[in-house]
Write a protein that holds these residues in place. Sequence first.
Motif, PDB file in Angstrom:
ATOM      1  N   ALA A  62      -3.188   4.079 -13.063  1.00 50.47           N
ATOM      2  CA  ALA A  62      -4.008   4.348 -11.881  1.00 50.47           C
ATOM      3  C   ALA A  62      -5.475   4.102 -12.241  1.00 50.47           C
ATOM      4  O   ALA A  62      -5.913   4.456 -13.335  1.00 50.47           O
ATOM      5  CB  ALA A  62      -3.817   5.794 -11.415  1.00 50.47           C
ATOM      6  N   PRO A  63      -6.248   3.497 -11.356  1.00 49.42           N
ATOM      7  CA  PRO A  63      -7.611   3.084 -11.709  1.00 49.42           C
ATOM      8  C   PRO A  63      -8.599   4.246 -11.812  1.00 49.42           C
ATOM      9  O   PRO A  63      -8.499   5.236 -11.089  1.00 49.42           O
ATOM     10  CB  PRO A  63      -7.993   2.165 -10.547  1.00 49.42           C
TER      11      PRO A  63
ATOM     12  N   ARG B 210      -5.342   7.304  -3.202  1.00 45.71           N
ATOM     13  CA  ARG B 210      -6.147   6.504  -2.267  1.00 45.71           C
ATOM     14  C   ARG B 210      -6.967   5.456  -3.007  1.00 45.71           C
ATOM     15  O   ARG B 210      -7.129   4.326  -2.538  1.00 45.71           O
ATOM     16  CB  ARG B 210      -7.067   7.424  -1.454  1.00 45.71           C
ATOM     17  N   ARG B 211      -7.478   5.825  -4.175  1.00 46.95           N
ATOM     18  CA  ARG B 211      -8.222   4.868  -4.986  1.00 46.95           C
ATOM     19  C   ARG B 211      -7.293   3.746  -5.446  1.00 46.95           C
ATOM     20  O   ARG B 211      -7.691   2.578  -5.508  1.00 46.95           O
ATOM     21  CB  ARG B 211      -8.836   5.571  -6.194  1.00 46.95           C
ATOM     22  N   SER B 212      -6.044   4.098  -5.752  1.00 47.33           N
ATOM     23  CA  SER B 212      -5.071   3.080  -6.140  1.00 47.33           C
ATOM     24  C   SER B 212      -4.850   2.086  -5.005  1.00 47.33           C
ATOM     25  O   SER B 212      -4.707   0.881  -5.244  1.00 47.33           O
ATOM     26  CB  SER B 212      -3.740   3.747  -6.534  1.00 47.33           C
ATOM     27  N   ASN B 213      -4.801   2.575  -3.776  1.00 45.55           N
ATOM     28  CA  ASN B 213      -4.664   1.681  -2.628  1.00 45.55           C
ATOM     29  C   ASN B 213      -5.831   0.705  -2.527  1.00 45.55           C
ATOM     30  O   ASN B 213      -5.662  -0.447  -2.116  1.00 45.55           O
ATOM     31  CB  ASN B 213      -4.568   2.492  -1.327  1.00 45.55           C
TER      32      ASN B 213
ATOM     33  N   GLN C  24       0.822  -1.202   0.000  1.00 39.05           N
ATOM     34  CA  GLN C  24       0.000   0.000   0.000  1.00 39.05           C
ATOM     35  C   GLN C  24       0.864   1.265   0.000  1.00 39.05           C
ATOM     36  O   GLN C  24       2.015   1.254   0.433  1.00 39.05           O
ATOM     37  CB  GLN C  24      -0.905   0.010   1.239  1.00 39.05           C
ATOM     38  N   ILE C  25       0.294   2.351  -0.499  1.00 33.10           N
ATOM     39  CA  ILE C  25       0.980   3.634  -0.478  1.00 33.10           C
ATOM     40  C   ILE C  25       0.791   4.248   0.903  1.00 33.10           C
ATOM     41  O   ILE C  25      -0.343   4.502   1.314  1.00 33.10           O
ATOM     42  CB  ILE C  25       0.403   4.586  -1.541  1.00 33.10           C
ATOM     43  N   PRO C  26       1.857   4.485   1.666  1.00 37.19           N
ATOM     44  CA  PRO C  26       1.706   5.048   3.019  1.00 37.19           C
ATOM     45  C   PRO C  26       1.111   6.451   2.975  1.00 37.19           C
ATOM     46  O   PRO C  26       1.338   7.213   2.026  1.00 37.19           O
ATOM     47  CB  PRO C  26       3.141   5.076   3.552  1.00 37.19           C
TER      48      PRO C  26
END
Length: 263
Positions: A36-37, A54-57, A5-7
């Motif tokens: 990226a989605p 955040r959507r990518s996470n 995940q992206i911190p």
Amino acid sequence: MTTRQIPAPLIAALSEVVPEWQTHAGIDTLFMHADAPGDPPDANKQIKVQEWLRRSNRQSDDPLAVVGLIIEGIMEQDEETEHSLPRKVRIEECLRRCGLQYVTGGRIASGASLPSLGLADLIRSHDLTAVENEFRRALENLESSPREAVSAACNILESICKCYIEVNGLEMPRKKDIKSVWSIVKKKLGFEPGVLEDDDLRKIVSGMLNAVDGIGSLRTHASSAHGQGRSFYRLESRHARLAVNAAHTVSMFVLETWQKRAD
């Protein structure tokens, strides 16, 4: 789904850096290039970057792979301007705090421990190019190829030992494997448990010697450096991370002791 995940601190940093660097259209192109989605969020540039990360996470198979491609243009600019350098430094510092590292080619390596980060600084200060290449290979392959990571971890130790032997004018052993070169270095740097007076330190150093022996054996039996025998080691990322972090800790102690004795 991966756990890479992206911190949150990295999301916050990129939401400041990317809008400084790109227009709305540039951000859209950059994130679409990084796969990226979804469609671009309808918001100002800072919120757009935050929401898309955040959507990518939530939706990407590997969110950190998205980040690697997004920051590639900043991290690998041919010409550094008065604006690009501070951006690169800010991203590098944030990655370090999060235990991450940018790898050339738009990739993010995870699993860098404090010993790993400290070792990176020592490698650069000693100008050990061959060691730095193996250091990057170890971190880069922790998740994708544990066997490659274990091989690189052992190569780091071997390379540092060979450098020490060459720089100090010692006789290089005929067989240049980790066991042979380590035997010379540990004796010259006083790592033999029998010469230590403190019982507690002797126990720690004994554990370090066992770790080196184990790392070398693991490379022989389970890494990509040698063919598989009758027994097959099912190496996982956690096993590779243990070997890499152990190798980095020992390597850091070797370089610090080498430096201390040279002062």
